[in-house]
Each structure stands twice: as structure tokens, then as C-alpha cells.
Design a protein around this motif. Structure first.
Motif, mmCIF file in Angstrom:
data_model
loop_
_atom_site.group_PDB
_atom_site.id
_atom_site.type_symbol
_atom_site.label_atom_id
_atom_site.label_comp_id
_atom_site.label_asym_id
_atom_site.label_seq_id
_atom_site.Cartn_x
_atom_site.Cartn_y
_atom_site.Cartn_z
ATOM 1 N N UNK A 1 -2.538 29.761 53.927
ATOM 2 C CA UNK A 1 -3.533 29.480 52.641
ATOM 3 C C UNK A 1 -3.581 30.482 51.978
ATOM 4 N N UNK A 2 -3.776 31.929 52.558
ATOM 5 C CA UNK A 2 -3.688 33.200 52.035
ATOM 6 C C UNK A 2 -2.666 33.578 51.047
ATOM 7 N N UNK A 3 -1.314 33.684 51.671
ATOM 8 C CA UNK A 3 -0.015 33.876 50.845
ATOM 9 C C UNK A 3 0.115 32.858 49.777
ATOM 10 N N UNK A 4 0.044 31.619 49.940
ATOM 11 C CA UNK A 4 0.236 30.740 49.069
ATOM 12 C C UNK A 4 -0.836 30.894 47.794
ATOM 13 N N UNK A 5 -2.121 30.981 48.038
ATOM 14 C CA UNK A 5 -3.096 31.219 47.063
ATOM 15 C C UNK A 5 -2.848 32.409 46.320
ATOM 16 N N UNK A 6 -2.517 33.710 46.936
ATOM 17 C CA UNK A 6 -2.251 34.747 45.991
ATOM 18 C C UNK A 6 -1.401 34.655 45.389
ATOM 19 N N UNK A 7 -0.111 34.025 46.010
ATOM 20 C CA UNK A 7 0.929 33.987 45.085
ATOM 21 C C UNK A 7 0.903 33.161 43.888
ATOM 22 N N UNK A 8 0.102 32.145 43.990
ATOM 23 C CA UNK A 8 -0.092 31.257 42.654
ATOM 24 C C UNK A 8 -0.641 31.922 41.601
ATOM 25 N N UNK B 1 2.506 40.778 54.280
ATOM 26 C CA UNK B 1 1.966 39.939 55.135
ATOM 27 C C UNK B 1 2.532 38.633 55.710
ATOM 28 N N UNK B 2 3.515 38.349 55.251
ATOM 29 C CA UNK B 2 4.311 37.158 55.677
ATOM 30 C C UNK B 2 5.626 37.728 56.707
ATOM 31 N N UNK B 3 5.416 39.063 57.006
ATOM 32 C CA UNK B 3 6.495 39.457 58.020
ATOM 33 C C UNK B 3 5.994 38.706 59.271
ATOM 34 N N UNK B 4 7.071 38.115 59.775
ATOM 35 C CA UNK B 4 6.787 37.042 61.023
ATOM 36 C C UNK B 4 6.767 38.006 62.446
ATOM 37 N N UNK B 5 5.485 38.318 62.555
ATOM 38 C CA UNK B 5 5.188 39.280 63.815
ATOM 39 C C UNK B 5 3.757 39.307 63.839
ATOM 40 N N UNK B 6 3.151 39.492 65.063
ATOM 41 C CA UNK B 6 2.036 39.447 65.515
ATOM 42 C C UNK B 6 0.681 38.757 64.805
ATOM 43 N N UNK C 1 9.266 31.183 51.365
ATOM 44 C CA UNK C 1 8.194 32.129 50.548
ATOM 45 C C UNK C 1 8.634 33.734 50.975
ATOM 46 N N UNK C 2 8.512 33.717 52.228
ATOM 47 C CA UNK C 2 8.924 35.301 52.852
ATOM 48 C C UNK C 2 10.236 35.793 52.421
ATOM 49 N N UNK C 3 11.487 34.786 52.345
ATOM 50 C CA UNK C 3 12.642 35.490 52.048
ATOM 51 C C UNK C 3 12.834 35.700 50.440
ATOM 52 N N UNK C 4 11.844 34.752 49.620
ATOM 53 C CA UNK C 4 11.831 34.894 48.198
ATOM 54 C C UNK C 4 11.087 36.336 47.895
ATOM 55 N N UNK C 5 10.177 36.732 48.682
ATOM 56 C CA UNK C 5 9.295 37.635 48.114
ATOM 57 C C UNK C 5 9.421 38.917 48.772
ATOM 58 N N UNK C 6 10.284 39.147 49.951
ATOM 59 C CA UNK C 6 10.613 40.257 50.684
ATOM 60 C C UNK C 6 11.257 41.302 49.754
ATOM 61 N N UNK C 7 10.568 42.314 50.023
ATOM 62 C CA UNK C 7 11.372 43.585 49.134
ATOM 63 C C UNK C 7 11.834 44.658 50.010
ATOM 64 N N UNK C 8 13.436 44.609 50.342
ATOM 65 C CA UNK C 8 13.851 45.484 51.150
ATOM 66 C C UNK C 8 13.504 47.139 50.865
#
Length: 398
Positions: free
Chosen positions: A202-209, A307-312, A387-394
Motif C-alpha cells: 500500500x505504501x509504494x503504490x500510494x506514494x507513486x500515485x 523501499x521495494x528492494x526485495x529483501x528483509x 513496479x520495482x523494475x520500472x522505478x529502480x535507479x541503478x
């Protein structure tokens, strides 16, 4: 909180087994002792396909006995484990959250004014007031994104009757954003994976909107400038995500920063290299000079990506855990390796790799791990990965 038991032996006045037997076919019963710290474990199979409802009914019935049930899967076998004690979240002291939010507002506003105002630091009160006002476009934009992100988590938790804290904001004056972001804490484990997913995503989607329209407007009003051949010392370039490149193209009709020449290189190869390494810097090319609102929108998108890094216990860690369960641990070495490699382009990833190495093995485990994701939530979890793939900044900064 749950309290360990010393020794429990099956007795004639056993009140637990009749309760469990109403919902669960008991194949094996294991009574606890001082070594394994549980009251009793039942191995078998739930009668009902609705395991979430079964958990709620069992938990409600056992609550007067001061006992908490745990639903587990062990080698594809269903297990109900009873622990002495019930989880009682401690009351929150909200004054700290309010104080730090107020400090973060000041910090972010000052940062916006310091980096974007066309004036020196004022030496009097009226000048300071006007100076701080100039930082409001950046502060309002960034804080709106962060607030929506955190309250997405908070409201999802409240909707599912899971105790969570109010957002805790971290001021960080004179940094690029004026804050290190914010977080909330779960004060009790979520009941099942569905609830964990809802709270986590809910957090990432709300923030991204909020971040997307803020960023689009900010990019639209940002001027296109020509960079000098000799870049000035201290020139900072923001990194790109796939979504950020797309939004720049929508706002301006081309990709930025646009090099003065591709020097005979295939443009696709050039952009792939620039995307993952941040080199070469586009000296002499055209550049989008970000407005305060665009900078805030980009920062909000970076926060979403981190926040969307898939860990922990990051939001992405929750998403991956509900999809893969304990198999999520197998991803950790690959995530760490990827961050270490990216660290050669942006050293900040090495700090993230160290933090994830220390804390990335711990997940928010639900009380009920038997209940699977329903089809809609599985699609929602897959959306979180996309969404993580689309917003990740290498390479966030160059």
C-alpha cells in the motif's frame, strides 16, 4: 508478549485439543517442554478450505485461555502450534512522531530554499521568512509523496486491525533532500500473508500515485539547458529509471540528458551503458535542469525504489516473502551480488549491501502461514515486482 512455558504434559483437563479438533483433523499431537518452548503442536489437516477464517475462529476461542495459535507449513504438512500468552501491542507515544515530523518539515523546507533560492542566506527575520517560503514548492511536493507512502501503510494496517505506529520522519538538514525518509513499525505480526502484502504494498503504490503527477508537472516546467564542454566541479546528475526516462519523454518529447553525439555508437547501446553506469557524462549535450517540484518527484521515486528492494523487512521484502515464503532467503546472495556490482558505479550501494547483509535475512512472519494469497493478491504482488523494475535507479547520483 508471548511468554515461554516450562513444561507442559497432556492432562485430563486438556482444553486445547477439543477446540483444535473442531477445525483440524489431528494426526499427531506433540506436547511441549522446557526445550522447545511451546504448549502443544498438532500435525494434520484443516477441514475447511478457508484457513484464514479457521485461524480467526481458533484465535478468538483461545484468547480467554491466554494462548496464541500459529499456523505453519512444515514439509507440506499443516501444523497448528499453540504458545502461552497473547500479543498485546504497547500504546504509542505519538508526541515523538509529531515532533520529528515538524523538524522534518523545517529541514526539507530549508533544503529546498538552500538549493533552489536565487539568494544568499538571509541575515534578518523577514529575509529568513521569505527564504523559507521559497523552499515550499520542494517541501510540499516531497512531503506529500512521503506522507501518502507512509499513510498507505498505516491505513492498510488499521483497515486490517493490525497495530502499527504512526509514521516516524527523519530530518537530515543540508542533505540533498533534507530528510532520510520515514517509516512505520508493525506492533504485532500480521495475521496472514494477505494482510502482510496489503500493508507492505500500500505504501509504494500510494506514494507513486502522487509522485508520478508531481514529477510530470515538475518536468514540464523544467527548462532544457545546454551543458558546457567542461562540466563545472560539483555538477550532480540524477540517475534514471525506466519510468523516469518514460516520463521525461512524455514531458519533453526526448530522452535526457541528450549527448552532443553518440560518437558512432548505437543509441540503444549508449543508453543501456548510461543507464547502468552513468557514463559518459553528457558534457556539451542538452540537459533537463530540474525544477524544485521535479527534484522532489524524482526523490519520491527513488524512495519508492529503495523501499521495494526485495529483501528483509523492506516493502519489497514483504512482497517477495508472501510470494516465495522461506524460499526468499535463496534470493539474498543474488541481491547482495547485484548491489556490490552496482556499487562500482555508485558507492552508496555498498552501504545498502552491508545493511541488507546484516538485516535482510529477517522477515515479518505472519501468525498464519498456511493461508495462501488469493488470485487478486497474487496479481498485486506481481505488480509490486514490476513496479520495482520500472522505478529502480541503478546509479542514483553521478
Amino acid at each position: 508478549m508471548l511468554q515461554p512455558v516450562e513444561i507442559v504434559q497432556p492432562v485430563q483437563d486438556d482444553v486445547y485439543t477439543p477446540i483444535i479438533a473442531q477445525y483440524f483433523r489431528i494426526d499427531t499431537t506433540e506436547w511441549g517442554d522446557s526445550k522447545n518452548k511451546f504448549l502443544v503442536r498438532y500435525l494434520g489437516q484443516l477441514y475447511s478450505q478457508d484457513s484464514a477464517q479457521a485461524y480467526d475462529q481458533i484465535a478468538k476461542t483461545l484468547r480467554p485461555e491466554y494462548v496464541t495459535p500459529f499456523f505453519r507449513l512444515e514439509e507440506n504438512r499443516q501444523v497448528i502450534q499453540l504458545m502461552k500468552g497473547i500479543i498485546q501491542p504497547k500504546p504509542s507515544r505519538n508526541w515523538g512522531n509529531i515532533l520529528f515530523f515538524f523538524l522534518t518539515v523545517i529541514s526539507v523546507t530549508f533544503t529546498g530554499a538552500y538549493f533552489f533560492a536565487n539568494s544568499d542566506l538571509p541575515s534578518n527575520i523577514p529575509g529568513l521568512f521569505n527564504f523559507m517560503l521559497s523552499g515550499l514548492p520542494f517541501a510540499v511536493s516531497l512531503l506529500a509523496i512521503l506522507l501518502c507512502h507512509e499513510f498507505g501503510h498505516y491505513l492498510a494496517g488499521r483497515y486490517h486491525k493490525t497495530a502499527v505506529t504512526l509514521p516516524f520522519f527523519i530530518p537530515f538538514p543540508l542533505s540533498l533532500f533534507g530528510t532520510l525518509g520515514a517509516f512505520i513499525q508493525l506492533k504485532e505480526p500480521p495475521r496472514n500473508r494477505r494482510i502482510l502484502l496489503d500493508i507492505g504494498i500500500a505504501g509504494p503504490l500510494a506514494g507513486l500515485l502522487v509522485a508520478i503527477p508531481v514529477l510530470l508537472y515538475g518536468l514540464y516546467i523544467s527548462p532544457v539547458v545546454r551543458l558546457p564542454i567542461a562540466l563545472p566541479l560539483g555538477q550532480v546528475f540524477e540517475g534514471n529509471s525506466l519510468l523516469y526516462l518514460l516520463l521525461k519523454f512524455i514531458a519533453k518529447g526526448q530522452l535526457f540528458p541528450q549527448p552532443i553525439t553518440y560518437a558512432g555508437m548505437n543509441p540503444v547501446i549508449y543508453w543501456i551503458r548510461y543507464f547502468f553506469t552513468g557514463t559518459p557524462l553528457p558534457a556539451g549535450g542538452s540537459y533537463l535542469e530540474l525544477s524544485p517540484i521535479a527534484w522532489a518527484g524524482w526523490a519520491g521515486m527513488l524512495v519508492t525504489a529503495l523501499n521495494l528492494i526485495p529483501a528483509g523487512q523492506l516493502d519489497g521484502g514483504h512482497v517477495m516473502y508472501v510470494l516465495l515464503g522461506k524460499r526468499t532467503a535463496k534470493l539474498l546472495p543474488f541481491i547482495l551480488l547485484g548491489l556490490v556490482l552496482l556499487g562500482f558505479s555508485w558507492h552508496g550501494w555498498w552501504i545498502w549491501a552491508a545493511l541488507i547483509f546484516l538485516f535482510g535475512r529477517y522477515h515479518a512472519e505472519p501468525l498464519d502461514q498456511i493461508t495462501p494469497l488469493d488470485p487478486k493478491r497474487r496479481a498485486l504482488a506481481v505488480l509490486g515486482v514490476l513496479v520495482f523494475i520500472l522505478v529502480f535507479i541503478p546509479v542514483p547520483l553521478m
